[in-house]
Design a protein around this motif. Structure first.
Motif, PDB file in Angstrom:
ATOM      1  N   THR A   1      20.143  53.696  45.118  1.00 43.37           N
ATOM      2  CA  THR A   1      21.560  53.426  43.759  1.00 43.37           C
ATOM      3  C   THR A   1      21.950  54.124  44.010  1.00 43.37           C
ATOM      4  N   GLY A   2      22.740  53.877  42.597  1.00 45.32           N
ATOM      5  CA  GLY A   2      23.627  54.278  41.719  1.00 45.32           C
ATOM      6  C   GLY A   2      22.823  54.493  40.866  1.00 45.32           C
ATOM      7  N   TYR A   3      24.214  55.609  39.802  1.00 44.82           N
ATOM      8  CA  TYR A   3      23.399  56.154  38.211  1.00 44.82           C
ATOM      9  C   TYR A   3      23.629  55.003  37.846  1.00 44.82           C
TER      10      TYR A   3
ATOM     11  N   PHE B   1      35.288  55.880  47.950  1.00 42.28           N
ATOM     12  CA  PHE B   1      35.242  54.260  48.450  1.00 42.28           C
ATOM     13  C   PHE B   1      34.351  53.201  48.353  1.00 42.28           C
ATOM     14  N   TRP B   2      33.147  54.220  48.114  1.00 37.95           N
ATOM     15  CA  TRP B   2      31.753  53.330  47.427  1.00 37.95           C
ATOM     16  C   TRP B   2      31.432  53.535  46.278  1.00 37.95           C
ATOM     17  N   PRO B   3      31.659  53.348  45.216  1.00 37.65           N
ATOM     18  CA  PRO B   3      31.464  54.647  43.823  1.00 37.65           C
ATOM     19  C   PRO B   3      30.288  54.169  43.163  1.00 37.65           C
ATOM     20  N   ASP B   4      29.626  52.364  43.067  1.00 35.97           N
ATOM     21  CA  ASP B   4      28.971  52.029  42.412  1.00 35.97           C
ATOM     22  C   ASP B   4      27.411  52.304  42.745  1.00 35.97           C
ATOM     23  N   ILE B   5      27.019  52.690  44.089  1.00 32.59           N
ATOM     24  CA  ILE B   5      25.705  51.982  45.097  1.00 32.59           C
ATOM     25  C   ILE B   5      25.128  52.821  45.447  1.00 32.59           C
ATOM     26  N   HIS B   6      25.551  54.575  45.250  1.00 31.24           N
ATOM     27  CA  HIS B   6      24.705  55.819  45.582  1.00 31.24           C
ATOM     28  C   HIS B   6      25.407  56.991  44.939  1.00 31.24           C
ATOM     29  N   MET B   7      24.483  58.168  44.291  1.00 32.90           N
ATOM     30  CA  MET B   7      24.716  58.648  44.141  1.00 32.90           C
ATOM     31  C   MET B   7      25.233  59.979  43.918  1.00 32.90           C
ATOM     32  N   THR B   8      26.178  60.762  43.611  1.00 35.58           N
ATOM     33  CA  THR B   8      26.579  62.191  44.235  1.00 35.58           C
ATOM     34  C   THR B   8      25.572  63.160  43.543  1.00 35.58           C
TER      35      THR B   8
END
Length: 410
Positions: A253-255, A282-289
């Motif tokens: 999930t993204g945040y 490059f894919w900033p919406d779907i995984h979290m840092t």
């Protein structure tokens, strides 16, 4: 037209079994009735999310093929795996809750006398093919057959690094139940799991398994396994509530602001299993840092550093361009900055979130390329970190951090 239909049928006939099956019939009718399905696809909370790399292919290639950084995406030595034994898992958890991270997003949760297995991936590659695709960076801690009885297998979504054909086929020969998001049941039935063993849920729906309540909760991600991505299978995070304990598994999930709502409705949690790896600009919406993962943990706990955070979705497969150690280092730093208890077990190392000793040593450093300036100090006591950063928590720390990421492993 008949020629085109014959060609289409022929292509379906030769496609790998790992592609699974598209939903149809009553399952598809139920999908169309979902309030989260619109314009022919499932919708993300918070609006549309980018599911493919942004920027130019050239920009991505420059990062991906960088000669200095590329070696750091994998361990330099042998990953220290705890060889999980039957003895580890046979004795009851003293506190009633024990977690065993098997690598990536696979976690065995023993909660209030029952056993829940999240996103089990025992395969060598997260790919539809045995000869290509991201390969495991460390062995599984124990064979799937040695795991013992499992009451319910929980799947977050249908990407290859979360839904693994060889693993599901092995579990299909047992009597375990499967809790999956809406539409994912089509894959499992295609692979031999009977419909009577499936609990297929939309967001906010719940099912009972023994003394546990399992609830599918929203996540910000996407789906798909085959050559064409129909977006007809849902993705989810999961809440599991027993008589005494509550746990949360984020899936991918993204945040998004929904973590606060999930926490308000179902929390606080004794432990959260949060995705913190495979992120990229490059894919900033779907995984979290890692920073966002810690922020999500705080949201789920009502804003304070309660419960224990177990970082998942890292260390096992190389799915992004960041260094192999970055998710662990980032989570350690971000959690300690706000006084949030974090568990850092080696793959296969059982621990009890409510026990006296929760593993917190940065074990990955033993198997990694050391950074040019050396490893950061990790000696700051958590108790002091809490006092030092109390005002930061009130301000909503950690900060926005970097943009989240997703790798279309499916």
């Amino acid at each position: 037209m008949s020629g085109f239909r014959s060609l289409s049928s022929g292509l379906r006939a030769v496609q790998p079994a790992a592609f699974g099956a598209d939903p149809s019939g009553e399952r598809m009718a139920r999908i169309r009735r979902s309030p989260h399905f619109k314009d022919g696809v499932f919708q993300n909370p918070g609006g549309p999310a980018r599911t493919r790399p942004s920027g130019s292919p050239l920009d991505f290639a420059k990062v991906f093929f960088d000669k200095e950084q590329r070696p750091r995406r994998a361990p330099a030595g042998t990953v220290p795996v705890h060889a999980t034994t039957l003895a580890d898992l046979a004795r009851p958890a003293a506190t009633g809750l024990r977690l065993t991270w098997m690598g990536h997003s696979s976690v065995l949760a023993e909660i209030d006398g029952q056993r829940v297995l999240f996103d089990p991936v025992w395969g060598e590659r997260c790919s539809p093919f045995a000869f290509v695709g991201p390969k495991r960076l460390h062995p599984v801690p124990l064979p799937i057959a040695a795991l013992g009885p499992v009451d319910v297998v929980v799947i977050s979504h249908d990407h290859y690094d979360h839904l693994d054909l060889p693993t599901i086929k092995a579990l299909a020969g047992t009597d375990t139940l499967f809790a999956v998001p809406l539409g994912v049941g089509a894959h499992l039935e295609h692979w031999g799991v009977s419909a009577g063993r499936l609990r297929e849920l939309d967001w906010h729906e719940a099912t009972k398994v023994g003394g546990l309540t399992l609830t599918a909760t929203p996540a910000r991600h996407f789906c798909g396994r085959g050559l064409r991505n129909t977006q007809h299978t849902l993705w989810a995070s999961w809440v599991v509530e027993g008589e005494r304990h509550r746990i949360y598994h984020s899936g991918d999930t993204g945040y998004f602001d929904g973590f606060k709502e999930i926490g308000a409705d179902h929390g606080p949690f004794d432990a959260t299993m949060i995705q913190i790896g495979a992120y990229s600009d490059f894919w900033p919406d779907i995984h979290m840092t890692p920073e966002e993962g810690v922020r999500a943990h705080l949201d789920l706990q009502g804003g304070g550093p309660a419960g224990v955070l177990l970082p998942i979705h890292w260390a096992t497969f190389n799915l992004a361009t960041h260094a192999w150690t970055d998710p662990g280092e980032g989570t350690l730093a971000s959690a300690r900055a706000v006084g949030a208890p974090v568990a850092l077990p080696r793959p296969g190392e059982p621990f009890e979130p409510g026990g006296e000793s929760v593993p917190d040593r940065p074990w990955w450093r033993d198997a990694a390329h050391a950074p040019a300036g050396g490893w950061p100090s990790d000696a700051k006591p958590v108790a002091k970190a809490k006092a030092d950063t109390e005002s930061d928590i009130e301000k909503g720390a950690p900060g926005d951090g970097e943009a989240p990421e997703v790798v279309p492993a499916g």
